[in-house]
Scaffold this motif. Structure first.
Motif, PDB file in Angstrom:
ATOM      1  N   GLU A   1       8.610   6.195   2.518  1.00  8.82           N
ATOM      2  CA  GLU A   1       8.008   4.944   2.698  1.00  8.82           C
ATOM      3  C   GLU A   1       7.792   4.019   1.600  1.00  8.82           C
ATOM      4  O   GLU A   1       7.922   2.711   1.639  1.00  8.82           O
ATOM      5  CB  GLU A   1       6.504   5.163   3.324  1.00  8.82           C
ATOM      6  CG  GLU A   1       5.734   3.922   3.834  1.00  8.82           C
ATOM      7  CD  GLU A   1       4.431   4.397   4.199  1.00  8.82           C
ATOM      8  OE1 GLU A   1       3.395   3.806   4.089  1.00  8.82           O
ATOM      9  OE2 GLU A   1       4.222   5.450   4.823  1.00  8.82           O
ATOM     10  N   ASN A   2       7.618   4.659   0.372  1.00 10.34           N
ATOM     11  CA  ASN A   2       7.753   3.865  -0.908  1.00 10.34           C
ATOM     12  C   ASN A   2       9.217   3.093  -0.996  1.00 10.34           C
ATOM     13  O   ASN A   2       9.151   2.068  -1.693  1.00 10.34           O
ATOM     14  CB  ASN A   2       7.571   4.830  -1.900  1.00 10.34           C
ATOM     15  CG  ASN A   2       7.108   4.101  -3.386  1.00 10.34           C
ATOM     16  OD1 ASN A   2       6.720   2.882  -3.231  1.00 10.34           O
ATOM     17  ND2 ASN A   2       7.285   4.822  -4.584  1.00 10.34           N
TER      18      ASN A   2
ATOM     19  N   ASN B   1       9.367   0.085   1.133  1.00  4.99           N
ATOM     20  CA  ASN B   1       8.422  -1.025   0.535  1.00  4.99           C
ATOM     21  C   ASN B   1       9.109  -1.410  -0.768  1.00  4.99           C
ATOM     22  O   ASN B   1       9.054  -2.989  -0.672  1.00  4.99           O
ATOM     23  CB  ASN B   1       7.200  -0.311   0.177  1.00  4.99           C
ATOM     24  CG  ASN B   1       6.193  -0.126   1.410  1.00  4.99           C
ATOM     25  OD1 ASN B   1       6.587  -0.557   2.392  1.00  4.99           O
ATOM     26  ND2 ASN B   1       5.252   0.686   1.355  1.00  4.99           N
ATOM     27  N   SER B   2       9.602  -0.722  -1.363  1.00  9.17           N
ATOM     28  CA  SER B   2      10.465  -1.329  -2.629  1.00  9.17           C
ATOM     29  C   SER B   2      11.372  -2.196  -2.081  1.00  9.17           C
ATOM     30  O   SER B   2      11.639  -3.409  -2.870  1.00  9.17           O
ATOM     31  CB  SER B   2      10.707  -0.093  -3.548  1.00  9.17           C
ATOM     32  OG  SER B   2      11.662  -0.725  -4.517  1.00  9.17           O
TER      33      SER B   2
ATOM     34  N   SER C   1      11.986  -3.686   0.808  1.00 14.10           N
ATOM     35  CA  SER C   1      11.493  -4.907   1.197  1.00 14.10           C
ATOM     36  C   SER C   1      11.091  -6.048   0.194  1.00 14.10           C
ATOM     37  O   SER C   1      11.210  -7.028   0.239  1.00 14.10           O
ATOM     38  CB  SER C   1      10.415  -4.557   2.055  1.00 14.10           C
ATOM     39  OG  SER C   1       9.957  -5.712   2.756  1.00 14.10           O
ATOM     40  N   ALA C   2      10.351  -5.294  -0.824  1.00 14.29           N
ATOM     41  CA  ALA C   2       9.874  -6.399  -1.795  1.00 14.29           C
ATOM     42  C   ALA C   2      11.069  -6.857  -2.797  1.00 14.29           C
ATOM     43  O   ALA C   2      11.083  -8.179  -2.917  1.00 14.29           O
ATOM     44  CB  ALA C   2       8.818  -5.662  -2.910  1.00 14.29           C
TER      45      ALA C   2
END
Length: 73
Positions: A6-7, A10-11, A13-14
């Motif tokens: 998940e991290n 998210n990374s 996506s950012a």
């Protein structure tokens, strides 16, 4: 979902959002530069008084003719 996975998502996506905003900034600045007053870009190029193209510079003529004339004489 696994916290590590998940991290990573998210990374990613950012990073994609940062890339998209960077591309948008480049597009904006390109659009602005194209629509500015382009008087310098539309000015006629300077003329050398020599032949057109790559022979417009005297050193090309000198470097190509002098050795061939030297070989003839």
């Amino acid at each position: 979902m696994n916290y590590r996975f998940e991290n990573i998502l998210n990374s990613a996506s950012a990073n994609k959002q940062a890339f998209d905003s960077s591309i948008a900034g480049v597009r904006r600045s390109l659009h602005d530069s194209l629509h500015e007053d382009n008087t310098a870009a539309t000015a006629a190029p300077a003329k050398t008084g020599w032949l057109k193209g790559s022979l417009s510079y005297p050193w090309v003529i000198v470097c190509s003719l002098v050795p061939s004339l030297k070989d003839l004489f």
